[in-house]
Design a protein around this motif. Structure first.
Motif, short mmCIF file in Angstrom:
data_model
loop_
_atom_site.label_atom_id
_atom_site.label_comp_id
_atom_site.label_asym_id
_atom_site.label_seq_id
_atom_site.Cartn_x
_atom_site.Cartn_y
_atom_site.Cartn_z
N ALA A 21 0.83 -1.21 0.00
CA ALA A 21 0.00 0.00 0.00
C ALA A 21 0.86 1.26 0.00
CB ALA A 21 -0.94 0.00 1.21
N ILE A 22 1.95 1.25 0.78
CA ILE A 22 2.86 2.40 0.82
C ILE A 22 3.51 2.60 -0.54
CG2 ILE A 22 5.01 3.28 1.81
CD1 ILE A 22 4.24 1.76 4.41
N SER A 23 4.00 1.53 -1.13
CA SER A 23 4.69 1.62 -2.42
C SER A 23 3.77 2.19 -3.50
CB SER A 23 5.20 0.24 -2.84
OG SER A 23 6.13 -0.26 -1.91
N PRO A 223 -4.71 -1.48 5.02
CA PRO A 223 -3.34 -1.07 4.67
C PRO A 223 -3.26 0.36 4.14
CG PRO A 223 -3.70 -3.32 3.97
CD PRO A 223 -5.03 -2.82 4.46
N ASP A 224 -4.25 0.78 3.36
CA ASP A 224 -4.24 2.13 2.81
C ASP A 224 -4.27 3.19 3.92
OD1 ASP A 224 -4.16 1.18 0.26
OD2 ASP A 224 -6.26 1.55 -0.20
N GLU A 225 -4.95 2.90 5.02
CA GLU A 225 -5.03 3.87 6.11
C GLU A 225 -3.66 4.07 6.76
OE1 GLU A 225 -9.55 3.43 7.78
OE2 GLU A 225 -8.23 1.69 8.06
N HIS A 228 -1.40 6.18 4.29
CA HIS A 228 -1.65 7.62 4.25
C HIS A 228 -0.93 8.36 5.39
CE1 HIS A 228 -4.94 6.68 1.37
NE2 HIS A 228 -4.56 7.84 0.88
N LEU A 229 -0.81 7.72 6.54
CA LEU A 229 -0.05 8.34 7.63
C LEU A 229 1.43 8.39 7.28
CD1 LEU A 229 0.27 9.56 10.43
CD2 LEU A 229 0.23 7.24 11.39
N VAL A 230 1.93 7.33 6.69
CA VAL A 230 3.34 7.30 6.28
C VAL A 230 3.60 8.39 5.23
CG1 VAL A 230 5.17 5.90 5.23
CG2 VAL A 230 3.54 4.84 6.80
N LEU A 231 2.68 8.54 4.29
CA LEU A 231 2.82 9.59 3.28
C LEU A 231 2.91 10.97 3.94
CD1 LEU A 231 2.74 10.78 0.40
CD2 LEU A 231 0.23 10.67 0.55
#
Length: 257
Positions: A21-23, A223-225, A228-231
């Motif tokens: 999801a991060i990638s 995973p997307d949630e 978004h915090l990592v982004l």
């Protein structure tokens, strides 16, 4: 907002779950994404998915516990890209057991991947990140903040990740490198489904429901949630944030009474 244009990102464990999801999100926001994953098939599938959407991504088969391998791959990425601005230390493994039931082999395996793996990637990437500044996000866990039954070795490694984060944030302030970590509660990934099937055969539905309800919000995270915090933490909008651990836990830490 939250653009990652002209930035090179390394995401460990990017071939599945949260790392996938991060990638995908980082590529969507304009970053050139380099996925380091032990599972080359998973990493290649994510790269294909990113490229099909017009993104820029490359897969690297990598055992993060192998320092020489990590060093060589990161050096090659820096030579190709010219610089590295973002590092996401997401790769990790879990284990069920108390201190009595955790074997030395399991203890060493978790340490080598969850702690030494983070160290290897930091040591490999920071010399290149110092040239331009950048952001690091390490994957910790609520297990680093609260006691969770039967998670001795896992809790130990995630507590170490928080300590690593604080140290790196302090040491490289003057180099323009920010370092934070996040602490998810349970996230619904293929890993979770496999974990339940392996440890609770025949009771998959019951255990999924039980584990979901341990979060006061009543479900596991997506995973997307987490991505978004990592982004946000890697974006310029978070330029005043370093040395912090962010729970993303559906109220697990503060609302479980």
């Amino acid at each position: 907002m939250f653009t990652l244009e002209n930035k090179t990102a390394i995401v460990t464990g990017g071939g599945s779950g949260i790392g996938r999801a991060i990638s995908i999100l980082f590529a969507k926001q304009g970053s050139a994404v380099h996925i380091l994953d032990f599972d080359s098939n998973g990493a290649n599938k994510v790269v294909e998915e990113i490229k099909a959407s017009g993104g820029n991504a490359t897969a690297h088969q990598c055992d993060v516990s192998n320092q020489q391998q990590v060093t060589d791959i990161i050096k090659a990425i820096a030579e190709i890209s010219g610089s590295i601005q973002l590092l996401i230390n997401n790769a990790g493994v879990a284990h069920v057991g108390t201190v009595e039931t955790t074997s030395e082999d399991d203890f060493n395996r978790l340490f080598n991947i969850n702690v030494k793996g983070v160290y290897n990637c930091l040591q490999g990437a920071i010399p290149f990140m110092k040239a331009t500044g950048g952001a690091i996000v390490n994957m910790a866990s609520i297990a680093s903040s609260v006691g969770i039954p039967d998670r001795f070795a896992y809790s130990m490694t995630k507590g170490a990740v928080v300590g690593i984060t604080l140290s790196v944030a302090k040491d490289f302030l003057n180099d323009g490198i920010r370092c934070n970590c996040i602490s998810p509660a349970r996230v619904h990934t293929p890993f979770v489904d496999g974990f339940i099937s392996k440890n609770y055969p025949g009771k998959e539905t019951e255990m999924f429901e039980k584990l979901s309800k341990t979060q006061p919000i009543g479900r596991m995270a997506k995973p997307d949630e987490i991505a978004h915090l990592v982004l946000y933490l890697c974006s310029d909008e978070a330029s005043f944030i370093t040395g912090c651990d962010y729970p993303i836990d559906g109220g697990f830490i503060n609302l479980n009474n």
